[in-house]
Design a protein around this motif. Structure first.
Motif, PDB file in Angstrom:
ATOM      1  N   PRO A 211      -3.886   9.406  -0.602  1.00 18.57           N
ATOM      2  CA  PRO A 211      -3.153   8.629   0.132  1.00 18.57           C
ATOM      3  C   PRO A 211      -2.562   7.548  -0.209  1.00 18.57           C
ATOM      4  CG  PRO A 211      -5.188   9.802   1.105  1.00 18.57           C
ATOM      5  CD  PRO A 211      -5.761   9.545  -0.345  1.00 18.57           C
TER       6      PRO A 211
ATOM      7  N   HIS B  48      -0.335   7.119   4.802  1.00 15.27           N
ATOM      8  CA  HIS B  48      -0.340   8.090   5.443  1.00 15.27           C
ATOM      9  C   HIS B  48      -1.454   8.239   6.758  1.00 15.27           C
ATOM     10  CE1 HIS B  48       0.884   9.962   1.289  1.00 15.27           C
ATOM     11  NE2 HIS B  48       1.650  10.721   2.247  1.00 15.27           N
TER      12      HIS B  48
ATOM     13  N   LEU C  33      -4.746  14.786   4.103  1.00 17.33           N
ATOM     14  CA  LEU C  33      -3.855  14.011   4.131  1.00 17.33           C
ATOM     15  C   LEU C  33      -2.428  14.243   5.050  1.00 17.33           C
ATOM     16  CD1 LEU C  33      -1.575  13.037   2.061  1.00 17.33           C
ATOM     17  CD2 LEU C  33      -2.656  12.497   1.074  1.00 17.33           C
TER      18      LEU C  33
ATOM     19  N   ASP D 181       2.037  13.324   6.382  1.00 23.23           N
ATOM     20  CA  ASP D 181       3.042  12.338   6.937  1.00 23.23           C
ATOM     21  C   ASP D 181       2.373  12.429   8.378  1.00 23.23           C
ATOM     22  OD1 ASP D 181       3.439  12.528   4.403  1.00 23.23           O
ATOM     23  OD2 ASP D 181       5.518  13.411   4.599  1.00 23.23           O
TER      24      ASP D 181
ATOM     25  N   HIS E 270       3.751   5.781   5.078  1.00 24.81           N
ATOM     26  CA  HIS E 270       3.771   5.104   3.562  1.00 24.81           C
ATOM     27  C   HIS E 270       5.181   5.101   2.495  1.00 24.81           C
ATOM     28  CE1 HIS E 270       4.593   9.318   3.176  1.00 24.81           C
ATOM     29  NE2 HIS E 270       4.885   9.255   1.949  1.00 24.81           N
TER      30      HIS E 270
END
Length: 317
Positions: A121, A125, A222, A224, A247
């Protein structure tokens, strides 16, 4: 195990989150000098790491019943020959801006027991994890009872910095009841945090003021997340995703989206629905023509969503 039938993850209101507490929930004491506290914390953490080891032999050759958990113990007696963690950790120095404008360096110590096979990540994230938080004296102050989801920009800075060191699992198998078993290749690690990257002078339940912290974590997956909002009043905000994963809103490329605030309005870009403050929401300036390329209409090298001069202000030359 995480229940996929319950939206896939559980979001917890935990001590690790950075949400502000009112004075009824947080004990306030006199603020000490940040540089002095940073030196004291570093000495305490280094002493702990020099006198403690973790179960590295089990990670190197896992027994059949190994639970994939990091366990700390003191180097003494039958454990006198164990390798101290101070010889196994990596470090990162993070400057922290104080109220009087100084920048004080704080050192984080990372222990990677198992790196993990998958993607690592970035800050911004969302992650699915198990975690355990304790003080240097061993007292526990927080833990997850099942797989837990949170955003890495929604927890204390010192804990968030652990995640780029760990990789996610390669996948999972789903059980008949909707729970899953993660493939046994996810990242496992710990971070040792000075109080300046934790709660500093604020006392929390189980956490005295100026306490260094330890978090042990298993990182499963992880995803988005898009955390932007519109502030409709000083105390009210409405979610307004701008289409840019948090991120990726690290404009200066230093790995920390928290310090990117293009329009200097006090909202970092990752939480600001209008990054350049021109009155046009970012979602309408990022890729307005839908060609998959970030728009730069005036060709000045600054994308429209970060350029307050595009569209041109009426009357400007």
């Amino acid at each position: 195990m995480i229940n996929l039938k319950q939206a896939g993850v559980i979001l917890v209101g935990s001590l690790i989150f950075t949400a502000c507490s009112n004075d009824d929930d947080t004990q306030r004491i006199e603020i000490r000098d940040a540089a002095e506290v940073a030196l004291e914390d570093d000495a305490e953490i280094r002493s702990y790491l020099s006198t403690h080891f973790y179960n590295y032999e089990e990670f190197a050759n896992p027994p059949a019943d190994f639970d994939n958990k990091i366990v700390f113990d003191t180097i003494a007696g039958p454990n006198a020959g164990k390798t101290p963690m101070i010889e196994q950790v990596s470090t990162k120095v993070i400057p922290v801006r104080t109220g009087d404008g100084r920048s004080v360096d704080h050192t984080l110590y990372f222990l990677v027991a198992r790196e993990g096979i998958g993607e690592k990540p970035q800050l911004g994230h969302g992650v699915v994890v198990n975690y355990f938080g304790n003080l240097l004296n061993g007292n526990s102050f927080d833990s997850s009872v099942t797989e837990t989801f949170f955003t890495t920009l929604g927890v204390i800075r010192g804990y968030a910095e652990l995640f780029p060191n760990l990789g996610v699992s390669s996948g999972f198998t789903e059980n008949a009841d909707g729970t899953v078993n993660w493939n046994d290749d996810y990242g496992i690690g710990a971070v040792f945090i000075p109080s300046g990257l934790g709660y500093f002078s604020d006392a929390r339940p189980g956490i005295p003021s100026y306490s260094p912290l330890i978090f042990r974590t298993s990182l499963f997956s992880l995803e988005d997340v898009d955390q932007d909002f519109i502030r409709t009043s000083p105390t009210t905000q409405t979610p307004a995703p701008d289409g840019i994963p948090s991120h990726l809103e690290d404009v200066d490329g230093d790995g920390n989206p928290r310090n990117d605030d293009t329009d200097d309005d006090g909202l970092a870009n990752f939480e600001d629905a209008d990054d350049d403050g021109d009155g046009i929401l970012t979602e309408f300036e990022y890729d307005a023509d839908g060609d998959g390329v970030v728009d730069d209409s005036n060709g000045d090298g600054t994308p429209d969503y970060l350029d307050p001069e595009w569209p041109k202000v009426p009357g400007s030359s």
